[in-house]
Motif scaffolding. Sequence first.
Motif, PDB file in Angstrom:
ATOM      1  N   TRP A 261     -31.611 -39.208  70.281  1.00 31.45           N
ATOM      2  CA  TRP A 261     -33.008 -38.787  70.330  1.00 31.45           C
ATOM      3  C   TRP A 261     -33.860 -39.783  71.116  1.00 31.45           C
ATOM      4  N   ASP A 263     -37.749 -41.507  71.639  1.00 25.95           N
ATOM      5  CA  ASP A 263     -38.648 -42.084  70.631  1.00 25.95           C
ATOM      6  C   ASP A 263     -39.522 -41.029  69.963  1.00 25.95           C
ATOM      7  N   ASP A 264     -39.833 -39.924  70.670  1.00 24.23           N
ATOM      8  CA  ASP A 264     -40.672 -38.886  70.064  1.00 24.23           C
ATOM      9  C   ASP A 264     -39.856 -37.880  69.258  1.00 24.23           C
ATOM     10  N   GLY A 265     -38.555 -38.115  69.140  1.00 26.06           N
ATOM     11  CA  GLY A 265     -37.707 -37.221  68.357  1.00 26.06           C
ATOM     12  C   GLY A 265     -37.094 -36.087  69.151  1.00 26.06           C
ATOM     13  N   SER A 266     -37.446 -35.954  70.420  1.00 27.19           N
ATOM     14  CA  SER A 266     -36.822 -34.926  71.250  1.00 27.19           C
ATOM     15  C   SER A 266     -35.396 -35.335  71.592  1.00 27.19           C
ATOM     16  N   THR A 297     -46.284 -37.766  57.555  1.00 24.13           N
ATOM     17  CA  THR A 297     -45.178 -37.568  58.497  1.00 24.13           C
ATOM     18  C   THR A 297     -45.652 -36.735  59.676  1.00 24.13           C
ATOM     19  N   THR A 298     -45.299 -37.178  60.881  1.00 28.00           N
ATOM     20  CA  THR A 298     -45.724 -36.456  62.083  1.00 28.00           C
ATOM     21  C   THR A 298     -44.611 -35.554  62.592  1.00 28.00           C
ATOM     22  N   ILE A 300     -42.069 -33.903  65.436  1.00 26.33           N
ATOM     23  CA  ILE A 300     -41.302 -34.536  66.504  1.00 26.33           C
ATOM     24  C   ILE A 300     -41.242 -33.609  67.716  1.00 26.33           C
ATOM     25  N   ASN A 302     -41.762 -32.496  71.961  1.00 26.74           N
ATOM     26  CA  ASN A 302     -42.873 -32.314  72.889  1.00 26.74           C
ATOM     27  C   ASN A 302     -42.926 -30.875  73.362  1.00 26.74           C
ATOM     28  N   ARG A 308     -40.317 -25.912  70.845  1.00 27.38           N
ATOM     29  CA  ARG A 308     -39.373 -26.874  70.286  1.00 27.38           C
ATOM     30  C   ARG A 308     -38.383 -26.190  69.337  1.00 27.38           C
TER      31      ARG A 308
END
Length: 473
Positions: A261, A263-266, A297-298, A300, A302, A308
């Motif tokens: 992954w 850093d943004d979780g993608s 929690t945010t 993930i 983009n 997504r």
Amino acid sequence: MTSSAHHGQQTPPSESDAAVLEAVSIGIPSALSDLGHLVRIPGMAWPAFDQTQLERSAEAVAALVDGTGVFDEVRVLRAAVPGTDEFGQPAVLATRAARNGKPTILLYAHHDVQPPGDDELWETPPFEPTVRDGRLYGRGAADDKAGVMAHVASIRAVKEVLGDDLDLGIAMFIEGEEEYGSRSFAQFLSDNKEALRADAIVVADSGNWDSVTPGLTVSLRGNARFTMRVRTLEHASHSGMFGGAVPDAMMTTVKLLSTLWNDDGSVAVAGLLERDAPTPDYDEATLREEAGLLPGTTPIGNGTILSRIWNKPAITLIGIDATSVASASNTLLPEVTVVISARVAPGQTGEEAYEALQDHLRAHAPFGAELTFSDADLGDGFLADTSGWAAALTRDAMNDAYGVAPIDLGVGGSIPFIADLVREFPAAQILVTGVEDPHSRAHSPNESLHLDTFRNAVATEALLLSRMNAVDL
């Protein structure tokens, strides 16, 4: 044949439509009662569970299907699991020949269910159907015994109204191992190809935009699920004696998995593709509510939220074998085994995705760790062609049953056997529908069915069957 959309405006129903809708309304209480009886049967296809319950489930479904009085033949069948000496789980196959030049429709659902998980997490017992706040709770209440009953209830209503004027060909295939990987599905199609051949196929195993807005699923992600063993040592060693010089398997696995992954979780795996397609508006607040995201929690990824979920790959670690917390000791682990589940963008095969994942993991393995891959379960995604007459009829039926124009949906989940249907019946129009809404919690504790959605789903299918009965091929 063409059909015009109503764009959410209900037109006065024809005499035939009004009669069908009235028959649906009258039949809903008995349909829900029958659904409750099915929910009470804990039919799970995993060998660890009592398989006689799955046989009970198949027989109960067969009795309900036969009880509609429209089928020429209803059978409980099994197919071989290719590459093994085993047979798959019991499925129900019902057939009715078309008359007077009418089309044939194949109705699919599945009667097996997911295991309940931790009973303590259920507010009411998982196999005791319970109604509260307009929802029916129980394992399989939504996924997919409600799909089974939507088929049965819609046929009952159409039979009540049309009687001997019902000339539509109908086949029904109620699978018994969808939650266990549909291992014998392709063989079942091959064994029963002529009985299952149809002009349109309704797969009632998806969902809707929300509890009041119907959805026609036009894309599904594929899947690539596999087991990976990471090995760095011939045997376990004392962490004090060798820690700091010797890479243990857990540290190696953590470092390796983190490369999957950004850093943004993608997803950060070269070769996993994305599909470029527009998505409806869907905001973060809705995502938080439907997914149960914690306040701090945010999300993930983009791009738009639905891109997504519908059109991009996702990778989830779903299992790990390592020392448990209760058994923890100051030891360098020699090996760790994980299960990785990837969702694959529509348009890319599961095989291509699996190869890309293996290439990535081998290329990024830290400290020369030894990787072993096994137990791959691969499935292709689905992109529907919705230009045909059956899709137009379905959209109109949804509009007239719900009173709201349907939305074309992508779904982040996978129904790999649809690729088998496409291969075996290339000329058939495939319509993926469902009775679930975003709060159904399929596969989770407190799974439930929104009762009004169920009523509208039955009305939709009954209108579709009635209107197909008027189509001349």
